[in-house]
Structure formats: structure tokens, C-alpha cells
Design a protein around this motif. Structure first.
Motif, PDB file in Angstrom:
ATOM      1  N   ASP A 129      -0.060   0.028   7.239  1.00  0.00           N
ATOM      2  CA  ASP A 129       1.074   0.507   6.461  1.00  0.00           C
ATOM      3  C   ASP A 129       2.230   0.680   7.443  1.00  0.00           C
ATOM      4  OD1 ASP A 129       2.598   1.671   4.344  1.00  0.00           O
ATOM      5  OD2 ASP A 129       2.028   3.659   5.058  1.00  0.00           O
ATOM      6  N   LEU A 130       3.442   0.847   6.939  1.00  0.00           N
ATOM      7  CA  LEU A 130       4.603   0.995   7.826  1.00  0.00           C
ATOM      8  C   LEU A 130       5.116   2.433   7.833  1.00  0.00           C
ATOM      9  CD1 LEU A 130       6.385  -0.921   9.625  1.00  0.00           C
ATOM     10  CD2 LEU A 130       7.987  -0.955   7.702  1.00  0.00           C
ATOM     11  N   ASP A 131       5.678   2.870   6.710  1.00  0.00           N
ATOM     12  CA  ASP A 131       6.256   4.213   6.633  1.00  0.00           C
ATOM     13  C   ASP A 131       5.169   5.279   6.736  1.00  0.00           C
ATOM     14  OD1 ASP A 131       9.210   3.733   5.921  1.00  0.00           O
ATOM     15  OD2 ASP A 131       8.157   2.463   4.487  1.00  0.00           O
ATOM     16  N   GLY A 132       5.311   6.154   7.704  1.00  0.00           N
ATOM     17  CA  GLY A 132       4.333   7.216   7.901  1.00  0.00           C
ATOM     18  C   GLY A 132       3.217   6.849   8.850  1.00  0.00           C
ATOM     19  N   VAL A 133       3.073   5.558   9.157  1.00  0.00           N
ATOM     20  CA  VAL A 133       2.034   5.113  10.095  1.00  0.00           C
ATOM     21  C   VAL A 133       2.670   4.622  11.393  1.00  0.00           C
ATOM     22  CG1 VAL A 133       0.220   3.405  10.514  1.00  0.00           C
ATOM     23  CG2 VAL A 133       0.326   4.593   8.326  1.00  0.00           C
ATOM     24  N   ALA A 178      -7.471   6.841   7.881  1.00  0.00           N
ATOM     25  CA  ALA A 178      -6.394   7.751   7.486  1.00  0.00           C
ATOM     26  C   ALA A 178      -5.826   8.455   8.712  1.00  0.00           C
ATOM     27  CB  ALA A 178      -6.919   8.790   6.499  1.00  0.00           C
ATOM     28  N   ILE A 179      -4.499   8.403   8.826  1.00  0.00           N
ATOM     29  CA  ILE A 179      -3.802   9.182   9.860  1.00  0.00           C
ATOM     30  C   ILE A 179      -2.696   9.954   9.131  1.00  0.00           C
ATOM     31  CG2 ILE A 179      -2.684   9.172  12.119  1.00  0.00           C
ATOM     32  CD1 ILE A 179      -3.715   6.404  12.603  1.00  0.00           C
ATOM     33  N   PRO A 180      -3.022  11.092   8.521  1.00  0.00           N
ATOM     34  CA  PRO A 180      -2.056  11.809   7.694  1.00  0.00           C
ATOM     35  C   PRO A 180      -0.890  12.371   8.495  1.00  0.00           C
ATOM     36  CG  PRO A 180      -4.308  12.527   7.258  1.00  0.00           C
ATOM     37  CD  PRO A 180      -4.337  11.724   8.520  1.00  0.00           C
ATOM     38  N   VAL A 202      -4.796   0.921   7.771  1.00  0.00           N
ATOM     39  CA  VAL A 202      -4.386   2.166   8.428  1.00  0.00           C
ATOM     40  C   VAL A 202      -3.302   2.775   7.559  1.00  0.00           C
ATOM     41  CG1 VAL A 202      -3.535   3.247  10.529  1.00  0.00           C
ATOM     42  CG2 VAL A 202      -4.877   1.138  10.676  1.00  0.00           C
ATOM     43  N   GLU A 203      -3.599   3.937   6.991  1.00  0.00           N
ATOM     44  CA  GLU A 203      -2.723   4.544   5.987  1.00  0.00           C
ATOM     45  C   GLU A 203      -2.520   6.038   6.245  1.00  0.00           C
ATOM     46  OE1 GLU A 203      -0.821   4.202   3.545  1.00  0.00           O
ATOM     47  OE2 GLU A 203      -1.011   2.145   2.793  1.00  0.00           O
TER      48      GLU A 203
END
Length: 218
Positions: A8-12, A182-184, A163-164
Motif C-alpha cells: 500500500d502507499l498512504d500510511g505504509v 499489518a503495520i498500523p 503490506v497494509e
């Protein structure tokens, strides 16, 4: 075995969820609309067509969804030109994983923003394909973006890992059949039910290693 990793891009890779919220919230306020308490949570993962319609019709921005999208994307691009908010360790993580796995992106960002971010970070060439939810029928949490990324790689979804960070992103990747890391982001924690879909839960990109990816479906 896992053969590819879809980021994913935004947030990751980039810390843009606060920027998206600020830009959209500002446009709603300027237009005399109402920012609802759950607006940011609902917006995360929506495709450009979906979120622009939501802002225009549900949050009271007015105008056509196309006009709303154009204005938000103009403001986002301007912010990126000022400062690209890469998450610490993002480029290093992409290079580390890319040394052993094929790479792709599946993002809710517009095509123009995906291309700008990867180019500015100097990592465009590391990705075999990139998918914007503009290019698929449904945004996250639907599985379309991840299914398309796997298809473009010529792989079954089960041979890919995602990867989210967000609830809708985790749901999307899981629904598509990918292994899910998950990488919150602490400021935007995913819902508990979405987090339970993850095969691995990390606290930072520093923990994302080829060995971790290999352990997902060995």
C-alpha cells in the motif's frame, strides 16, 4: 511460497493520511459542508471516484465528483511538492524486500500521486506494476486492487503478500487471498476485526524483512 510483495502507499510508505484529512476537511469547511465524525475512517481506502462522490454528495462540498476530485488532487500535489512525507525507513524497506521479492503497489491514491511519490523517492524502477483504485471497479475494502496487482504480476493471489495499515486495506488484501502484513499507524488504528485478518503484525517498517515475508506461508 510467497513470490511477490504488494505495498500500500498512504500510511505504509508515506505518512499522508493526516494530509488527506486536512485537505479534504478544509475543502468541506470552505464549501459550507459538514465533516462527519466517521468521515476519515470511511474515506480511507475509497477510490478517487468513491471519495469525490462522498465529499460532493454526503459531506456537502457540492459540484460534481469530477470537480471535487480535481481540486483535492491539485491541493495534494501542491503539498507533495512542498514536502514528501516519507515514513522513516520506507525506501530502505522497499529496497530490502525488493532484493529478494518481486514488488507491486496497490493504492487508493490517484495515478498521478502514485507516480509522483515513487519518482520523488527514487524507487519507481523497483516496482513491476502499480495499481490505483481509479483503475479498478471498486476501491478498498473490495479486493479489486490486490487482485489486479497479482494478475499483472502473473501470480495467484496466494503467492503474494500485502503490506497494509488501514482497516479497509487489511480487509481488501485478505479478501483477495494475499498473506497480510499489518503495520498500523497509531493516529489511525485499524478496527479490531480488520487487524485480526493480518498474518503478521509489525510496529514499524524496520521489522519488515525478507525472512518475515518467507515465514508467512512457508
Amino acid at each position: 511460497m510467497i513470490q511477490a510483495v504488494v505495498f500500500d502507499l498512504d500510511g505504509v510508505l508515506i505518512d499522508t493520511e493526516p494530509v488527506w484529512e486536512e485537505v479534504r476537511r478544509g475543502l468541506v469547511a470552505e464549501s459550507g459542508g459538514t465533516w462527519l465524525p466517521d468521515a476519515q475512517t470511511r474515506l480511507m481506502g475509497m477510490s478517487t471516484g468513491e471519495w469525490s462522490r462522498y465529499l460532493a454528495e454526503d459531506l456537502g462540498v457540492g459540484g460534481t465528483p469530477e470537480e471535487v476530485a480535481a481540486e483535492v488532487l491539485r491541493r495534494m500535489a501542491a503539498r507533495y511538492e512542498t514536502a514528501l512525507p516519507l515514513i522513516p525507513g520506507a525506501v530502505e524497506a522497499v529496497r530490502r524486500i525488493g532484493a529478494e521479492y518481486r514488488l507491486a503497489v496497490a493504492s487508493s491514491s490517484a495515478r498521478v500521486l502514485i507516480d509522483h511519490v515513487l519518482a520523488a523517492a527514487g524507487i519507481t524502477a523497483l516496482f513491476e506494476t502499480t495499481v490505483s483504485t481509479e483503475e479498478v471497479p471498486r476501491g478498498k475494502p473490495a479486493p479489486d486492487a490486490y487482485l489486479t496487482a497479482a494478475s499483472r504480476l502473473g501470480l495467484a493471489p496466494e503467492r503474494c503478500a500485502a503490506v497494509e495499515d488501514s482497516s479497509n486495506g487489511l480487509r481488501s488484501a485478505s479478501a483477495a487471498g494475499l498473506a497480510v502484513v499489518a503495520i498500523p499507524q497509531p493516529a489511525y488504528p485499524p478496527a479490531g476485526d480488520a487487524l485480526m485478518l493480518a498474518d503478521s503484525l509489525l510496529t514499524s517498517l524496520a521489522e519488515l524483512t525478507p525472512e518475515l515475508i518467507a515465514s508467512l506461508r512457508d
